[in-house]
Write a protein that holds these residues in place. Structure first.
Motif, PDB file in Angstrom:
ATOM      1  N   LEU A   1       0.838  -1.197   0.000  1.00  0.00           N
ATOM      2  CA  LEU A   1       0.000   0.000   0.000  1.00  0.00           C
ATOM      3  C   LEU A   1       0.873   1.248   0.000  1.00  0.00           C
ATOM      4  O   LEU A   1       1.929   1.262   0.627  1.00  0.00           O
ATOM      5  CB  LEU A   1      -0.882   0.042   1.248  1.00  0.00           C
ATOM      6  CG  LEU A   1      -1.932  -1.033   1.404  1.00  0.00           C
ATOM      7  CD1 LEU A   1      -2.599  -0.922   2.763  1.00  0.00           C
ATOM      8  CD2 LEU A   1      -2.974  -0.936   0.307  1.00  0.00           C
ATOM      9  N   THR A   2       0.392   2.279  -0.664  1.00  0.00           N
ATOM     10  CA  THR A   2       1.069   3.559  -0.521  1.00  0.00           C
ATOM     11  C   THR A   2       0.664   4.127   0.836  1.00  0.00           C
ATOM     12  O   THR A   2      -0.364   3.740   1.403  1.00  0.00           O
ATOM     13  CB  THR A   2       0.670   4.534  -1.649  1.00  0.00           C
ATOM     14  OG1 THR A   2      -0.749   4.716  -1.622  1.00  0.00           O
ATOM     15  CG2 THR A   2       1.105   3.997  -3.010  1.00  0.00           C
ATOM     16  N   LEU A   3       1.468   5.013   1.360  1.00  0.00           N
ATOM     17  CA  LEU A   3       1.226   5.560   2.696  1.00  0.00           C
ATOM     18  C   LEU A   3      -0.199   6.065   2.854  1.00  0.00           C
ATOM     19  O   LEU A   3      -0.869   5.783   3.847  1.00  0.00           O
ATOM     20  CB  LEU A   3       2.216   6.694   2.997  1.00  0.00           C
ATOM     21  CG  LEU A   3       1.997   7.408   4.329  1.00  0.00           C
ATOM     22  CD1 LEU A   3       2.217   6.446   5.497  1.00  0.00           C
ATOM     23  CD2 LEU A   3       2.906   8.608   4.434  1.00  0.00           C
ATOM     24  N   ASP A   4      -0.692   6.805   1.865  1.00  0.00           N
ATOM     25  CA  ASP A   4      -2.011   7.417   1.988  1.00  0.00           C
ATOM     26  C   ASP A   4      -3.165   6.415   1.919  1.00  0.00           C
ATOM     27  O   ASP A   4      -4.315   6.784   2.111  1.00  0.00           O
ATOM     28  CB  ASP A   4      -2.203   8.523   0.949  1.00  0.00           C
ATOM     29  CG  ASP A   4      -2.143   8.021  -0.474  1.00  0.00           C
ATOM     30  OD1 ASP A   4      -1.498   6.986  -0.736  1.00  0.00           O
ATOM     31  OD2 ASP A   4      -2.741   8.681  -1.342  1.00  0.00           O
ATOM     32  N   ARG A   5      -2.876   5.139   1.688  1.00  0.00           N
ATOM     33  CA  ARG A   5      -3.919   4.116   1.677  1.00  0.00           C
ATOM     34  C   ARG A   5      -3.845   3.213   2.908  1.00  0.00           C
ATOM     35  O   ARG A   5      -4.653   2.308   3.057  1.00  0.00           O
ATOM     36  CB  ARG A   5      -3.819   3.251   0.403  1.00  0.00           C
ATOM     37  CG  ARG A   5      -4.021   4.009  -0.892  1.00  0.00           C
ATOM     38  CD  ARG A   5      -5.275   4.848  -0.982  1.00  0.00           C
ATOM     39  NE  ARG A   5      -6.485   4.069  -0.767  1.00  0.00           N
ATOM     40  CZ  ARG A   5      -7.646   4.583  -0.385  1.00  0.00           C
ATOM     41  NH1 ARG A   5      -7.779   5.874  -0.182  1.00  0.00           N
ATOM     42  NH2 ARG A   5      -8.677   3.817  -0.214  1.00  0.00           N
ATOM     43  N   THR A   6      -2.884   3.468   3.805  1.00  0.00           N
ATOM     44  CA  THR A   6      -2.793   2.641   5.009  1.00  0.00           C
ATOM     45  C   THR A   6      -3.866   3.060   6.013  1.00  0.00           C
ATOM     46  O   THR A   6      -4.303   4.220   6.038  1.00  0.00           O
ATOM     47  CB  THR A   6      -1.407   2.757   5.670  1.00  0.00           C
ATOM     48  OG1 THR A   6      -1.191   4.096   6.100  1.00  0.00           O
ATOM     49  CG2 THR A   6      -0.301   2.298   4.716  1.00  0.00           C
ATOM     50  N   LEU A   7      -4.275   2.112   6.825  1.00  0.00           N
ATOM     51  CA  LEU A   7      -5.310   2.378   7.832  1.00  0.00           C
ATOM     52  C   LEU A   7      -4.858   3.455   8.808  1.00  0.00           C
ATOM     53  O   LEU A   7      -5.613   4.387   9.105  1.00  0.00           O
ATOM     54  CB  LEU A   7      -5.667   1.096   8.581  1.00  0.00           C
ATOM     55  CG  LEU A   7      -6.692   1.255   9.709  1.00  0.00           C
ATOM     56  CD1 LEU A   7      -8.040   1.695   9.160  1.00  0.00           C
ATOM     57  CD2 LEU A   7      -6.837  -0.045  10.487  1.00  0.00           C
ATOM     58  N   SER A   8      -3.634   3.341   9.311  1.00  0.00           N
ATOM     59  CA  SER A   8      -3.180   4.301  10.318  1.00  0.00           C
ATOM     60  C   SER A   8      -3.133   5.723   9.760  1.00  0.00           C
ATOM     61  O   SER A   8      -3.512   6.673  10.439  1.00  0.00           O
ATOM     62  CB  SER A   8      -1.821   3.900  10.887  1.00  0.00           C
ATOM     63  OG  SER A   8      -0.861   3.805   9.869  1.00  0.00           O
ATOM     64  N   TYR A   9      -2.693   5.866   8.529  1.00  0.00           N
ATOM     65  CA  TYR A   9      -2.633   7.190   7.909  1.00  0.00           C
ATOM     66  C   TYR A   9      -4.039   7.776   7.759  1.00  0.00           C
ATOM     67  O   TYR A   9      -4.285   8.930   8.099  1.00  0.00           O
ATOM     68  CB  TYR A   9      -1.966   7.086   6.531  1.00  0.00           C
ATOM     69  CG  TYR A   9      -1.844   8.407   5.804  1.00  0.00           C
ATOM     70  CD1 TYR A   9      -0.695   9.190   5.956  1.00  0.00           C
ATOM     71  CD2 TYR A   9      -2.848   8.879   4.963  1.00  0.00           C
ATOM     72  CE1 TYR A   9      -0.566  10.403   5.285  1.00  0.00           C
ATOM     73  CE2 TYR A   9      -2.731  10.086   4.300  1.00  0.00           C
ATOM     74  CZ  TYR A   9      -1.588  10.839   4.462  1.00  0.00           C
ATOM     75  OH  TYR A   9      -1.469  12.034   3.803  1.00  0.00           O
TER      76      TYR A   9
ATOM     77  N   SER B   1     -18.809   0.058  13.041  1.00  0.00           N
ATOM     78  CA  SER B   1     -18.682  -0.028  14.499  1.00  0.00           C
ATOM     79  C   SER B   1     -18.171  -1.409  14.913  1.00  0.00           C
ATOM     80  O   SER B   1     -17.266  -1.525  15.743  1.00  0.00           O
ATOM     81  CB  SER B   1     -20.029   0.266  15.155  1.00  0.00           C
ATOM     82  OG  SER B   1     -19.919   0.190  16.546  1.00  0.00           O
ATOM     83  N   ALA B   2     -18.737  -2.456  14.321  1.00  0.00           N
ATOM     84  CA  ALA B   2     -18.296  -3.821  14.638  1.00  0.00           C
ATOM     85  C   ALA B   2     -16.845  -4.038  14.204  1.00  0.00           C
ATOM     86  O   ALA B   2     -16.062  -4.689  14.916  1.00  0.00           O
ATOM     87  CB  ALA B   2     -19.210  -4.841  13.966  1.00  0.00           C
ATOM     88  N   LEU B   3     -16.471  -3.484  13.071  1.00  0.00           N
ATOM     89  CA  LEU B   3     -15.086  -3.618  12.593  1.00  0.00           C
ATOM     90  C   LEU B   3     -14.122  -2.887  13.521  1.00  0.00           C
ATOM     91  O   LEU B   3     -13.037  -3.401  13.832  1.00  0.00           O
ATOM     92  CB  LEU B   3     -14.961  -3.110  11.162  1.00  0.00           C
ATOM     93  CG  LEU B   3     -15.644  -3.981  10.098  1.00  0.00           C
ATOM     94  CD1 LEU B   3     -15.646  -3.269   8.747  1.00  0.00           C
ATOM     95  CD2 LEU B   3     -14.988  -5.346  10.006  1.00  0.00           C
ATOM     96  N   PHE B   4     -14.508  -1.700  13.975  1.00  0.00           N
ATOM     97  CA  PHE B   4     -13.659  -0.974  14.928  1.00  0.00           C
ATOM     98  C   PHE B   4     -13.507  -1.773  16.223  1.00  0.00           C
ATOM     99  O   PHE B   4     -12.416  -1.861  16.778  1.00  0.00           O
ATOM    100  CB  PHE B   4     -14.207   0.419  15.227  1.00  0.00           C
ATOM    101  CG  PHE B   4     -13.743   1.475  14.274  1.00  0.00           C
ATOM    102  CD1 PHE B   4     -12.390   1.699  14.051  1.00  0.00           C
ATOM    103  CD2 PHE B   4     -14.652   2.263  13.595  1.00  0.00           C
ATOM    104  CE1 PHE B   4     -11.951   2.670  13.178  1.00  0.00           C
ATOM    105  CE2 PHE B   4     -14.225   3.233  12.711  1.00  0.00           C
ATOM    106  CZ  PHE B   4     -12.869   3.447  12.500  1.00  0.00           C
ATOM    107  N   ASP B   5     -14.603  -2.348  16.718  1.00  0.00           N
ATOM    108  CA  ASP B   5     -14.527  -3.168  17.930  1.00  0.00           C
ATOM    109  C   ASP B   5     -13.530  -4.309  17.737  1.00  0.00           C
ATOM    110  O   ASP B   5     -12.734  -4.607  18.624  1.00  0.00           O
ATOM    111  CB  ASP B   5     -15.903  -3.738  18.302  1.00  0.00           C
ATOM    112  CG  ASP B   5     -16.857  -2.689  18.822  1.00  0.00           C
ATOM    113  OD1 ASP B   5     -16.401  -1.580  19.199  1.00  0.00           O
ATOM    114  OD2 ASP B   5     -18.077  -2.968  18.844  1.00  0.00           O
TER     115      ASP B   5
END
Length: 159
Positions: A18-26, A146-150
């Motif tokens: 992934l490029t940086l701008d497509r990462t979850l944390s970014y 919400s379920a995915l975040f949990d």
């Protein structure tokens, strides 16, 4: 007769990095910054509190009584930040700080009568901001997210 091809499990399939701008944390950080800017302005205008103080007030009101350590854990702050926010709320007359009966060095934080009124205003704002942020998603999408975040939070807590 042609032999059916085995399909690779998604985690096993070769994936392009992934490029940086497509990462979850970014993207989470970007969403956090974008939503905090609007929240900061709304908190000051509607409650007279900074975003940090407003979040701490909401946390104390939701989970009271709390120690400063518990406030830090629940509000995702370090102990110093939680202590400063609690003291600011005490000085504004919104939070009461009493000595902890079980820990002579500790304190217990609860809302004052004025703090309860501020808590109601703050939670109204929290719910409106939540709807503004997630309002572009259907109810089913909001439940799924919400379920995915949990799940992600639970997974991140594992050693």
């Amino acid at each position: 007769m042609a032999k059916p091809q085995a399909t690779a499990h998604p985690k096993q399939a070769a994936q392009q990095p992934l490029t940086l701008d497509r990462t979850l944390s970014y993207r989470l950080h970007k969403l956090h910054k974008l939503t905090d800017l609007g929240s900061q302005q709304d908190y000051l205008r509607e409650t007279g509190l900074s975003l940090s103080d407003g979040r701490c007030l909401a946390t104390i009101g939701t989970f009271e009584p709390l120690s400063v350590k518990d406030l830090a854990l629940r509000a995702n702050l370090d102990k110093g930040q939680a202590s400063r926010a609690a003291q600011a709320l005490v000085e504004q007359g919104l939070v009461s700080k009493q000595h902890d009966q079980l820990d002579a060095r500790g304190v217990v934080l609860t809302l004052t009568e004025a703090g309860r009124a501020a808590f109601v205003r703050t939670m109204d704002l929290v719910h409106r901001r939540n709807q503004q942020i997630f309002g572009c998603l259907s109810a089913a999408e909001q439940e799924t997210l919400s379920a995915l975040f949990d799940r992600l939070i639970q997974h991140s807590r594992q050693p």
